[in-house]
Design an enzyme around this catalytic site. Structure first.
Site, mmCIF file in Angstrom:
data_model
loop_
_atom_site.group_PDB
_atom_site.id
_atom_site.type_symbol
_atom_site.label_atom_id
_atom_site.label_comp_id
_atom_site.label_asym_id
_atom_site.label_seq_id
_atom_site.Cartn_x
_atom_site.Cartn_y
_atom_site.Cartn_z
ATOM 1 N N ASN A 1 0.890 -1.170 0.000
ATOM 2 C CA ASN A 1 0.000 0.000 0.000
ATOM 3 C C ASN A 1 0.924 1.215 0.000
ATOM 4 O OD1 ASN A 1 -2.622 1.127 2.326
ATOM 5 N ND2 ASN A 1 -2.355 1.558 0.166
ATOM 6 N N ASN B 1 -6.273 10.581 -0.836
ATOM 7 C CA ASN B 1 -6.363 9.400 -1.690
ATOM 8 C C ASN B 1 -6.029 9.744 -3.138
ATOM 9 O OD1 ASN B 1 -7.307 7.560 0.343
ATOM 10 N ND2 ASN B 1 -9.319 8.542 0.204
ATOM 11 N N CYS C 1 -5.432 6.031 7.979
ATOM 12 C CA CYS C 1 -4.838 4.978 7.156
ATOM 13 C C CYS C 1 -3.766 4.284 7.977
ATOM 14 C CB CYS C 1 -4.245 5.551 5.870
ATOM 15 S SG CYS C 1 -3.407 4.325 4.841
ATOM 16 N N GLY C 2 -4.009 3.024 8.320
ATOM 17 C CA GLY C 2 -3.078 2.296 9.183
ATOM 18 C C GLY C 2 -1.719 2.080 8.561
ATOM 19 N N HIS D 1 -15.788 0.923 7.396
ATOM 20 C CA HIS D 1 -15.477 -0.350 6.747
ATOM 21 C C HIS D 1 -16.717 -1.223 6.680
ATOM 22 C CE1 HIS D 1 -11.087 0.140 6.661
ATOM 23 N NE2 HIS D 1 -11.298 0.846 7.759
ATOM 24 N N GLU E 1 -10.473 -0.004 -1.440
ATOM 25 C CA GLU E 1 -10.383 1.175 -0.592
ATOM 26 C C GLU E 1 -11.129 2.355 -1.191
ATOM 27 O OE1 GLU E 1 -7.075 2.242 1.841
ATOM 28 O OE2 GLU E 1 -5.839 0.671 0.924
ATOM 29 N N ARG E 2 -11.911 2.986 -0.371
ATOM 30 C CA ARG E 2 -12.632 4.188 -0.763
ATOM 31 C C ARG E 2 -11.631 5.253 -1.238
ATOM 32 N NH1 ARG E 2 -15.109 7.792 4.012
ATOM 33 N NH2 ARG E 2 -12.915 7.536 4.543
ATOM 34 N N CYS F 1 -4.518 -2.858 3.527
ATOM 35 C CA CYS F 1 -5.239 -1.792 4.218
ATOM 36 C C CYS F 1 -5.171 -2.097 5.706
ATOM 37 C CB CYS F 1 -6.687 -1.711 3.744
ATOM 38 S SG CYS F 1 -7.672 -0.469 4.609
ATOM 39 N N GLY F 2 -4.461 -1.269 6.455
ATOM 40 C CA GLY F 2 -4.261 -1.531 7.875
ATOM 41 C C GLY F 2 -5.532 -1.392 8.686
ATOM 42 N N GLY G 1 -8.448 -1.680 7.515
ATOM 43 C CA GLY G 1 -9.307 -2.766 7.054
ATOM 44 C C GLY G 1 -8.993 -4.074 7.740
#
Length: 279
Positions: free
Chosen positions: A11, A61, A70-71, A164, A213-214, A222-223, A225
């Site tokens: 990512n 984004n 965002c992780g 999510h 991902e949006r 996705c962390g 997520g």
């Protein structure tokens, strides 16, 4: 503009350290994240001064929208800050201010002076339907049926500072994420749109996940997520409170602490290259 290309399990981000984010940050994100005519990335990240933490993070984004959290980016920011200011980290402890999850505590694990893994306190998940947000007025949105395109999905909604929608499927690795992801992202039940995770639980301590991902589309990881997947698994009775979530770009270890209610994420962060761009 000086930048560093970084990624967390694939990512990837364009990371810039500035005094403030420019007014045209959204426009820049669209241009620079383009993989054919720009640098190429899932998002544009600004590391900024913070009055409340060691650093502040803002992330835009690839479509120009600003994300609350965002992780994977948090881990990259922690690596960047620690390696350039190792004295500030002390025993590897840092704090990062985010838009959607407030100030997050992180611990950096190092080898030969380099940050190789980062553990992030992702905070408590938000489970109340309207607060996630969804349009469903319920204390928890667990295993609800959603109909779209002639298909029925079961889903659980979780916010980890961003929304999510976690959906169990028979084979997440083979699932058609690019077809269903954008349809579900913009479903009317998600007023701010949503990230969508398709997950196959292999055993209580391991799940395979693919993500839409949006604002970025299908990504390798996705962390937030992954955190949502474990929380949804615990709520649905399919996962333990500690386990591995396997993504296309690698694995994350997720723990939902029963005593504190906080979720912890541990994973890698890597620096790819540095560059200078005249914009």
């Amino acid at each position: 503009m000086n930048f560093v290309k970084m990624h967390g399990l694939g990512n990837d981000f364009i990371v810039c350290e500035e005094r403030e984010a420019p007014e045209n940050a959204s426009e820049l994100a669209v241009r620079l994240c383009d993989r054919h005519f720009g640098i190429g990335a899932d998002g544009l990240v600004y590391i900024l001064p913070s009055e409340a933490a060691d650093a502040k993070m803002r992330i835009f984004n690839a479509d120009g929208t600003e994300a609350e959290q965002c992780g994977n980016a948090v881990r990259c920011v922690a690596k960047y800050v620690w390696e350039r200011n190792p004295g500030n980290g002390g025993d590897g402890q840092l704090t990062i201010e985010t838009k959607g999850a407030g100030v997050q505590s992180v611990r950096v694990f190092t080898e030969a002076g380099k940050a190789v893994r980062v553990r992030v306190d992702m905070g408590k998940p938000v489970l109340t339907g309207l607060d996630i947000p969804t349009t469903i007025a319920a204390d928890q949105v667990v295993n609800r049926t959603l109909e779209i395109g002639g298909h029925r999905f079961l889903f659980t909604a979780v916010s980890m500072g961003n929304p999510h929608c976690v959906i169990p499927v028979d084979d997440a690795a083979a699932f058609d994420v690019n077809y269903w992801g954008p349809k579900l992202e913009r479903h009317e039940w998600f007023p701010n749109r949503t990230n969508v995770e398709f997950v196959t639980v292999e055993r209580p301590d391991r799940a395979v996940m693919r993500v839409w991902e949006r604002g970025a589309g299908q990504t390798l990881a996705c962390g937030t997520g992954a955190c949502a997947v474990l929380v949804a698994g615990v709520l649905g009775g399919t996962m333990a409170r500690s386990g591995t979530v396997s993504l296309a770009g690698g694995d994350l270890h997720i723990e939902w602490d029963e005593e504190t209610g906080r979720v912890f994420m541990t994973g890698e962060a890597e620096e790819v290259y540095k560059g200078r761009l005249i914009v």
